[in-house]
Design a protein around this motif. Structure first.
Motif, PDB file in Angstrom:
ATOM      1  N   ILE A 188      46.301  32.645  89.679  1.00  0.00           N
ATOM      2  CA  ILE A 188      45.368  32.917  88.340  1.00  0.00           C
ATOM      3  C   ILE A 188      46.427  33.419  87.197  1.00  0.00           C
ATOM      4  O   ILE A 188      45.897  33.254  86.038  1.00  0.00           O
ATOM      5  N   SER A 189      47.698  33.755  87.314  1.00  0.00           N
ATOM      6  CA  SER A 189      48.487  34.138  86.369  1.00  0.00           C
ATOM      7  C   SER A 189      49.482  33.246  85.924  1.00  0.00           C
ATOM      8  O   SER A 189      50.429  33.543  85.053  1.00  0.00           O
ATOM      9  N   THR A 190      49.356  31.972  86.546  1.00  0.00           N
ATOM     10  CA  THR A 190      50.165  30.853  85.976  1.00  0.00           C
ATOM     11  C   THR A 190      49.303  29.597  85.668  1.00  0.00           C
ATOM     12  O   THR A 190      48.904  28.918  86.496  1.00  0.00           O
ATOM     13  N   PRO A 191      49.137  29.390  84.382  1.00  0.00           N
ATOM     14  CA  PRO A 191      49.491  30.369  83.422  1.00  0.00           C
ATOM     15  C   PRO A 191      48.738  31.606  83.147  1.00  0.00           C
ATOM     16  O   PRO A 191      47.562  31.730  83.663  1.00  0.00           O
ATOM     17  N   LEU A 192      48.970  32.475  82.254  1.00  0.00           N
ATOM     18  CA  LEU A 192      48.437  33.720  82.033  1.00  0.00           C
ATOM     19  C   LEU A 192      46.947  33.470  81.302  1.00  0.00           C
ATOM     20  O   LEU A 192      46.916  32.502  80.702  1.00  0.00           O
ATOM     21  N   PRO A 193      46.071  34.061  81.911  1.00  0.00           N
ATOM     22  CA  PRO A 193      44.704  34.024  81.270  1.00  0.00           C
ATOM     23  C   PRO A 193      44.603  33.988  79.751  1.00  0.00           C
ATOM     24  O   PRO A 193      43.889  33.329  78.854  1.00  0.00           O
ATOM     25  N   GLY A 194      45.237  34.691  79.293  1.00  0.00           N
ATOM     26  CA  GLY A 194      45.377  35.087  77.712  1.00  0.00           C
ATOM     27  C   GLY A 194      46.351  34.016  76.882  1.00  0.00           C
ATOM     28  O   GLY A 194      46.259  34.319  75.707  1.00  0.00           O
ATOM     29  N   SER A 195      46.648  33.089  77.732  1.00  0.00           N
ATOM     30  CA  SER A 195      47.552  32.301  76.755  1.00  0.00           C
ATOM     31  C   SER A 195      46.834  31.026  76.101  1.00  0.00           C
ATOM     32  O   SER A 195      47.442  30.443  75.436  1.00  0.00           O
ATOM     33  N   THR A 196      45.458  30.976  76.574  1.00  0.00           N
ATOM     34  CA  THR A 196      44.659  30.195  75.693  1.00  0.00           C
ATOM     35  C   THR A 196      43.516  31.162  74.821  1.00  0.00           C
ATOM     36  O   THR A 196      43.407  32.129  75.240  1.00  0.00           O
ATOM     37  N   ALA A 197      43.654  30.725  73.442  1.00  0.00           N
ATOM     38  CA  ALA A 197      42.819  31.525  72.659  1.00  0.00           C
ATOM     39  C   ALA A 197      41.542  31.535  72.891  1.00  0.00           C
ATOM     40  O   ALA A 197      40.795  30.357  73.001  1.00  0.00           O
ATOM     41  N   THR A 198      40.920  32.625  73.133  1.00  0.00           N
ATOM     42  CA  THR A 198      39.531  32.820  73.488  1.00  0.00           C
ATOM     43  C   THR A 198      38.830  33.865  72.895  1.00  0.00           C
ATOM     44  O   THR A 198      39.529  35.056  72.594  1.00  0.00           O
ATOM     45  N   GLU A 199      37.563  33.872  72.161  1.00  0.00           N
ATOM     46  CA  GLU A 199      36.958  35.121  71.775  1.00  0.00           C
ATOM     47  C   GLU A 199      36.769  36.018  72.742  1.00  0.00           C
ATOM     48  O   GLU A 199      36.219  35.715  73.949  1.00  0.00           O
ATOM     49  N   ASN A 200      36.921  37.308  72.536  1.00  0.00           N
ATOM     50  CA  ASN A 200      36.528  38.388  73.789  1.00  0.00           C
ATOM     51  C   ASN A 200      35.798  39.355  72.668  1.00  0.00           C
ATOM     52  O   ASN A 200      35.786  39.642  71.647  1.00  0.00           O
ATOM     53  N   ARG A 201      35.027  40.154  73.620  1.00  0.00           N
ATOM     54  CA  ARG A 201      34.117  41.236  73.299  1.00  0.00           C
ATOM     55  C   ARG A 201      34.499  42.531  74.204  1.00  0.00           C
ATOM     56  O   ARG A 201      34.544  42.350  75.334  1.00  0.00           O
ATOM     57  N   ARG A 202      34.551  43.553  73.241  1.00  0.00           N
ATOM     58  CA  ARG A 202      35.036  45.002  74.149  1.00  0.00           C
ATOM     59  C   ARG A 202      33.814  45.999  73.376  1.00  0.00           C
ATOM     60  O   ARG A 202      33.391  46.161  72.371  1.00  0.00           O
ATOM     61  N   PRO A 203      33.410  46.601  74.443  1.00  0.00           N
ATOM     62  CA  PRO A 203      32.234  47.547  74.232  1.00  0.00           C
ATOM     63  C   PRO A 203      32.877  48.848  73.386  1.00  0.00           C
ATOM     64  O   PRO A 203      33.958  49.196  73.708  1.00  0.00           O
ATOM     65  N   VAL A 204      31.940  49.389  72.472  1.00  0.00           N
ATOM     66  CA  VAL A 204      32.345  50.571  71.991  1.00  0.00           C
ATOM     67  C   VAL A 204      31.134  51.486  72.328  1.00  0.00           C
ATOM     68  O   VAL A 204      30.048  51.151  71.921  1.00  0.00           O
ATOM     69  N   ASN A 205      31.447  52.670  73.028  1.00  0.00           N
ATOM     70  CA  ASN A 205      30.441  53.749  73.654  1.00  0.00           C
ATOM     71  C   ASN A 205      30.446  54.903  72.857  1.00  0.00           C
ATOM     72  O   ASN A 205      31.283  55.368  72.496  1.00  0.00           O
ATOM     73  N   VAL A 206      29.208  54.900  72.532  1.00  0.00           N
ATOM     74  CA  VAL A 206      28.900  56.130  71.662  1.00  0.00           C
ATOM     75  C   VAL A 206      28.555  57.525  72.155  1.00  0.00           C
ATOM     76  O   VAL A 206      27.609  57.606  73.010  1.00  0.00           O
ATOM     77  N   PRO A 207      29.492  58.412  72.090  1.00  0.00           N
ATOM     78  CA  PRO A 207      29.456  59.615  72.917  1.00  0.00           C
ATOM     79  C   PRO A 207      28.106  60.598  71.912  1.00  0.00           C
ATOM     80  O   PRO A 207      27.820  60.129  70.862  1.00  0.00           O
ATOM     81  N   ALA A 208      27.796  61.517  72.738  1.00  0.00           N
ATOM     82  CA  ALA A 208      26.664  62.623  72.148  1.00  0.00           C
ATOM     83  C   ALA A 208      27.105  62.914  70.967  1.00  0.00           C
ATOM     84  O   ALA A 208      26.229  63.394  70.146  1.00  0.00           O
TER      85      ALA A 208
ATOM     86  N   ILE B 140      33.801  42.159  68.498  1.00  0.00           N
ATOM     87  CA  ILE B 140      34.033  40.919  68.664  1.00  0.00           C
ATOM     88  C   ILE B 140      35.366  40.679  68.196  1.00  0.00           C
ATOM     89  O   ILE B 140      35.635  41.156  67.027  1.00  0.00           O
ATOM     90  N   PHE B 141      36.299  40.173  68.928  1.00  0.00           N
ATOM     91  CA  PHE B 141      37.820  39.979  68.482  1.00  0.00           C
ATOM     92  C   PHE B 141      37.738  38.316  68.686  1.00  0.00           C
ATOM     93  O   PHE B 141      37.580  37.375  69.437  1.00  0.00           O
ATOM     94  N   PRO B 142      38.076  37.662  67.414  1.00  0.00           N
ATOM     95  CA  PRO B 142      38.226  36.376  67.384  1.00  0.00           C
ATOM     96  C   PRO B 142      39.349  35.872  68.251  1.00  0.00           C
ATOM     97  O   PRO B 142      40.421  36.612  68.559  1.00  0.00           O
ATOM     98  N   GLY B 143      39.285  34.580  68.692  1.00  0.00           N
ATOM     99  CA  GLY B 143      40.196  33.801  69.640  1.00  0.00           C
ATOM    100  C   GLY B 143      41.700  33.928  69.257  1.00  0.00           C
ATOM    101  O   GLY B 143      41.952  33.574  68.090  1.00  0.00           O
ATOM    102  N   GLU B 144      42.573  34.479  70.177  1.00  0.00           N
ATOM    103  CA  GLU B 144      43.887  34.512  69.698  1.00  0.00           C
ATOM    104  C   GLU B 144      44.639  34.597  71.265  1.00  0.00           C
ATOM    105  O   GLU B 144      44.263  35.002  71.942  1.00  0.00           O
ATOM    106  N   VAL B 145      45.927  34.039  70.959  1.00  0.00           N
ATOM    107  CA  VAL B 145      46.809  33.757  72.269  1.00  0.00           C
ATOM    108  C   VAL B 145      47.275  35.342  72.226  1.00  0.00           C
ATOM    109  O   VAL B 145      47.949  35.839  71.352  1.00  0.00           O
ATOM    110  N   GLU B 146      47.250  35.885  73.608  1.00  0.00           N
ATOM    111  CA  GLU B 146      47.757  37.108  73.721  1.00  0.00           C
ATOM    112  C   GLU B 146      49.111  37.202  74.258  1.00  0.00           C
ATOM    113  O   GLU B 146      49.839  36.239  74.724  1.00  0.00           O
ATOM    114  N   PRO B 147      49.867  38.269  73.961  1.00  0.00           N
ATOM    115  CA  PRO B 147      51.479  38.409  74.440  1.00  0.00           C
ATOM    116  C   PRO B 147      51.636  38.186  75.787  1.00  0.00           C
ATOM    117  O   PRO B 147      50.802  38.506  76.585  1.00  0.00           O
ATOM    118  N   ASP B 148      52.841  37.752  76.110  1.00  0.00           N
ATOM    119  CA  ASP B 148      53.134  37.498  77.449  1.00  0.00           C
ATOM    120  C   ASP B 148      53.217  39.001  78.183  1.00  0.00           C
ATOM    121  O   ASP B 148      53.806  39.841  77.475  1.00  0.00           O
TER     122      ASP B 148
END
Length: 336
Positions: free
Chosen positions: A32-52, A107-115
């Protein structure tokens, strides 16, 4: 083999079974790491958790407070581009009033990640724990430019849908032993050992310079908030207690010194900051530089000289049996 119970010809011992499971998992990791998953530009989403503490504030103010290393203007730009949405897809603008416990997706626009380095080795695996030899550079989890080229993402692909839970963490540039739990319950039991100080963690580290004594320690408090490039610093007023004990293993003719570091606490970048503050920066460190300077890079390129910091030994009590589990890796080439 148990006479009268199992066949002496087809019997497989538990260590042999574990070795076969590990071989299969490592083969999957290589695949699964050949090639690396991040070697293809793909949109990513990451949560922001709001503390009290951020309840009923505007989204822009929450982002600035939670992530002070990112300029306010950058957060405003991302908000105006519609890059924050609810889990239902509704756009959350900069003036959106958040509630405690709310989770907003960035939302993070699609981009190739570093090796990254992918020489991931499984040292031990059973029904409760997975002990990994993490290569470097390889982030533990999604952060900065890394979304899928992370240890957690790769392990999730292999072990899913029962995703391993990290009990503790290593910096992206730090290699060595790290333990994952198979369930939330086991994770809590193991993390309690870290909190109680019953886990023994020892690192190999090569520094620039030659400390005066063969044994020394640092109790310099480390800041809670990250600064430039996500770095921390020694803060005597508003910081967390930290302690690291050091022992000299070898003094080299090139002016560097090989140390063993034993953690008394587990603050972010703790070993690197303590040595940097004492005037002995870690060799290969791109962030904490000689002369008290801060660098402009956090995660190294796999092709350049590594950070000379390695999680060498790790011991803790097994969450099911209570047996003391002791693990040790081969020293990296810079420590031989």
């Amino acid at each position: 083999h148990v006479p009268g119970v199992s066949c002496p010809h087809c019997f497989t011992s538990e260590p042999e079974k574990m070795a076969m499971r590990i071989a299969e998992k490592e083969a999957e990791l290589r695949k699964i790491s050949t090639p690396l998953p991040g070697s293809t530009a793909t949109e990513n989403r990451r949560p922001v958790n709001v503390p009290a503490s951020q309840d009923r504030r505007e989204l822009i103010e929450v982002l600035v407070d939670l992530f002070p290393q990112v300029p306010r203007g950058e957060w405003e730009r991302r908000c105006d581009e519609g890059r924050f949405v609810s889990y239902g897809g509704a756009v959350r603008g900069r003036h959106h009033i958040v509630r405690a416990g709310e989770r907003i997706l960035q939302i993070f626009p699609g981009e190739v990640e570093p090796d990254v380095s992918t020489d991931i080795r499984i040292v031990h695996e059973d029904e409760a724990i997975i002990v990994i030899h993490k290569p470097a550079p390889l982030p533990m989890h999604a952060s900065g430019r890394f979304h899928r080229n992370t240890l957690q993402y790769l392990l999730n692909l292999v072990y899913g849908p029962k995703y391993p839970r990290p009990v503790h963490r290593l910096d992206a540039n730090t290699s060595g032993l790290v333990v994952f739990a198979r369930t939330r319950h086991f994770c809590r039991l193991l993390q309690r050992q870290f909190i109680d100080g019953t886990v023994d963690k020892r690192y190999l580290v090569r520094v620039d310079g030659s400390p005066a004594g063969d044994s020394f320690f640092s109790e310099a408090p480390i800041s809670q908030e990250s600064g430039a490039m996500g770095t921390r610093e020694v803060d005597e007023e508003n910081a967390l207690h930290a302690r690291t004990d050091f022992s000299v293993l070898d003094r080299s003719a090139d002016g560097t010194t090989l140390l063993e570091a034993k953690l008394g606490t587990g603050r972010t970048n703790q070993i690197r900051i303590h040595l940097w503050e004492m005037g002995y920066p870690v060799m290969g460190d791109p962030a904490y530089l000689k002369g008290g300077r801060i660098g402009t890079v956090q995660t190294l390129d796999p092709e350049i000289e590594p950070l000379c910091l390695h999680a060498w030994k790790l011991s803790f009590d097994h969450p099911i049996t209570g047996k003391r589990m002791v693990f040790e890796t081969e020293p990296p080439s810079w420590a031989v």
